[in-house]
Design an enzyme around this catalytic site. Structure first.
Site, short mmCIF file in Angstrom:
data_model
loop_
_atom_site.label_atom_id
_atom_site.label_comp_id
_atom_site.label_asym_id
_atom_site.label_seq_id
_atom_site.Cartn_x
_atom_site.Cartn_y
_atom_site.Cartn_z
N HIS A 7 106.25 53.37 -28.41
CA HIS A 7 106.87 54.49 -29.08
C HIS A 7 108.31 54.57 -28.50
O HIS A 7 108.55 54.10 -27.24
CB HIS A 7 106.19 56.00 -28.51
N CYS A 44 109.36 55.65 -35.50
CA CYS A 44 109.51 56.35 -33.97
C CYS A 44 110.96 55.98 -33.64
O CYS A 44 111.79 56.88 -33.32
CB CYS A 44 108.56 56.29 -32.95
N ASP A 55 110.72 64.80 -28.54
CA ASP A 55 110.31 63.80 -29.46
C ASP A 55 110.39 64.33 -30.79
O ASP A 55 109.68 64.78 -31.49
CB ASP A 55 108.76 63.43 -29.25
#
Length: 664
Positions: free
Chosen positions: A456, A412, A472
């Site tokens: 994250h 991520c 995202d």
């Protein structure tokens, strides 16, 4: 001058057992040489007791002190911090054993052991740690009791039984003081752990940082919602905003040139839409930043709202920390962006990642609208062969270029970092946000469990008239990460692969998963009602007990409760003597012996002494030599002054003789 009282073998055995129990929970966090030092110290002390070795001289003791101090400095790089301080205390605890010869030195060693026991709670405050620490406390107390007694003929469990009885008698009073006694702050400042010992989020982000953190199954925090739990895809626990990039690493603005009042907001964002209220039970992070859903509102006096709409604790979180907050997911914040802030959110190193900068400028010429450009970049992640993996390849100085155009394999942080870089290069204010996404619902408590592997990174971009909007890019590559968590995104083989013994890795095993959730439910209750029993929780409990909290009722509760507890303990200890004659154990056994012989036709005449009765029996039945042994044990127990250990041993022998088959 009287000779010094030496440490008995019995006391030394309990002391060694207590040291093993005290050092065991620290083994994984201490340098290996400290454990080896204890083994050497214990062996040396045993050899001294056996007369094989002598106590160390002053030169050897000085050398051990210098070596331990140098070892701590080498292992930790500093003497400042929680770990080196605890390591120094434990090393002293180990080496003191070697020179402890007299009772006076044993007292010092035992009291030092109680301090070592307290250090475990600086690292762990869960129910398991509390239950475990009962063992070394009981062993230390048993050693303290054995120190007061004469050396028994053989090993006895009596000191441990006495220590357990003392702990049981003290428990009600401890519970009363826990309920009533006001919570006060620490009398001194506990040194913080070194940087290498901290777990969880750091205030900077480089490629691979979160991928490494995702291999940990440690609990980050629990969240209890008022009402239903939001959907998994909406659980973005915002922690830190990273807006400074040096070409490889993103860093948070530390506001070092501003006071606490300057970095916090006095007026929150204007609420819009329904609110989500929840309480977070955070594990110790040794940082001040907290985790909250967007857009947060602080409703706990121990938390603050920062300029970039994050929650901040007033003090560093060194223990389990509970706070309440409210979120407004439909709210927007910073609709008007300060010119200085806008410029900061556009800064990029000019000499790095030139291919990405050129691509961003080309996108800017194609798309005038910021939102259209952002959608194109996200769609590019979706359409191009990008891969989501916990094992991304190593990247060089131009990490963004290498990721976007060469490897295309990342976690991520790779996607969030490259996405923000592209937007900044295209003239759109953007920044990286790190925290946690998702969590597991425990059906037994309804709480959301957020682990370190839920860490994250995502992005925020500023759009005119809308303020900061969350994007995202990971969701475009691995939507299952957002919908079902890390395990659903990487698969069972890669999930927690570096911690194969983690129970979280085997959620598919029904009975194991149920046991894991049940243990978590117990720990949640412990955290909520014991560890965080302060302020509002304590007041609500006292109001339930007293109705109204005032000095008179508090005094009555404390004094009256204490009196009842002391009365109960007194009745337990002396009840038989208070309310009736208590027959000593040796008399009961001897009377059983007399009753047995009476049934055989040899009753003991009234008034005959035990010795006379024994001699008369032997005249009648010369083969009953055991009668003489029984009588000798009884007379020794009844008339001689014995130590508790000697008395216990003779009672066992009397009981065995009385129940023998010699008179059958």
């Amino acid at each position: 001058m009287a000779a010094p009282a030496w440490i008995s073998r019995h006391c030394l055995g309990w002391l060694l057992a207590a040291q093993v129990a005290l050092i065991a929970p620290h083994v994984m966090r201490l340098p290996i040489w400290i454990s080896l030092a204890w083994v050497l110290s214990a062996f040396w002390r045993v050899q001294v007791y056996r007369g094989q070795w002598s106590f160390p001289g002053r030169l050897i003791k000085t050398g051990l002190v210098i070596a331990s101090v140098a070892g701590i400095r080498f292992s930790y790089g500093s003497f400042v911090g929680l770990e080196p301080t605890v390591a120094l205390l434990i090393s002293c605890f180990c080496f003191k054993l070697v020179e402890a010869a007299t009772r006076r030195e044993a007292y010092l060693l035992l009291f030092l052991g109680y301090f070592v026991a307290l250090t475990e709670f600086l690292f762990e405050q869960g129910l398991g740690a509390v239950l475990y620490m009962l063992l070394p406390i009981l062993l230390l107390t048993a050693a303290l009791i054995a120190l007061q007694q004469d050396e028994p003929l053989r090993f006895s469990w009596q000191p441990l039984r006495t220590a357990s009885a003392m702990a049981a008698q003290a428990f009600p009073l401890m519970l009363l003081l826990f309920l009533v006694f006001p919570r006060i702050g620490p009398l001194w400042q506990v040194p913080l752990p070194t940087g290498g010992a901290r777990t969880g989020m750091s205030d900077q982000l480089s490629p691979g940082d979160i991928a490494q953190l995702s291999q940990s199954d440690a609990l980050a925090f629990r969240a209890a919602f008022v009402g239903g739990v939001p959907a998994q895809r909406d659980l973005y626990w915002r922690g830190l905003v990273l807006d400074t990039f040096d070409g490889r690493t993103w860093r948070a603005n530390d506001f070092s040139d501003m006071s606490l009042q300057q970095i916090t907001k006095t007026v929150p964002a204007i609420p819009s839409g329904p609110a989500i209220e929840y309480e977070v039970f955070l594990e110790p992070t040794y940082q001040r930043w907290l985790y909250a859903l967007q857009v947060p509102e602080s409703i706990s006096p121990t938390t603050l709202l920062t300029l970039d709409y994050r929650l901040l604790a007033r003090d560093i979180v060194t223990e389990k920390f509970a706070y309440r907050a409210r979120a407004y997911p439909q709210s927007r914040f910073e609709i008007q962006l300060d010119k200085r802030l806008r410029q900061r959110e556009l800064v990029l190193p000019k000499q790095n990642n030139l291919r990405t900068q050129a691509w961003a400028r080309e996108l800017r010429t194609r798309f005038d609208d910021d939102r259209t450009l952002i959608d194109f970049v996200i769609e590019n992640f979706h359409q191009q062969p990008f891969f989501y993996t916990l094992k991304p390849p190593l990247l060089g100085d131009d990490s963004i270029d290498e990721f976007l155009f060469d490897t295309r394999r990342g976690f991520c942080e790779h996607y969030a970092s490259s996405f923000v870089f592209v937007l900044r290069a295209a003239g759109i204010p953007a920044r990286v946000v790190i925290g946690y996404q998702g969590g597991e619902i425990n059906p037994l408590t309804g709480t959301v469990l957020v682990h370190q592997f839920d860490a994250h990174a995502w992005a925020e971009a500023w759009l005119p008239g809308q303020g900061w909007i969350r994007f995202d890019p990971t969701a475009a590559v691995a939507p299952q990460r957002i919908e079902s968590g890390l395990e659903g995104a990487v698969g069972a083989d890669e999930f927690l692969a570096q911690t194969p013994l983690s129970v979280d890795r085997y959620r598919a095993v029904g009975w194991l998963n149920r046991a894991r959730l049940r243990i978590d439910a117990i720990n949640y209750g412990w955290t909520r009602w014991v560890v965080n029993y302060r302020d509002d929780a304590q007041i609500s409990v006292l109001r339930a007990l007293l109705g109204e909290i005032n000095p008179l009722r508090m005094t009555l509760l404390l004094v009256g409760g204490g009196a009842l507890i002391i009365l109960a303990v007194t009745v337990t200890l002396f009840g038989r003597n208070l309310f009736g004659t208590r027959v000593p154990a040796e008399e009961r056994y001897y009377l059983q012996f007399c009753a047995r012989l009476a049934r055989r036709g040899y009753p003991r005449p009234t008034g005959m002494a035990a010795g006379d009765y024994s001699r008369w029996l032997l005249q009648q039945q010369p083969q009953w030599l055991v009668a003489r042994e029984i009588t000798a044990c009884f007379e020794a127990l009844h008339y001689r002054r014995l130590s508790p250990a000697q008395r216990e041993q003779l009672l066992k022998e009397l009981k065995r003789l009385v129940r023998s088959r010699e008179f059958s």
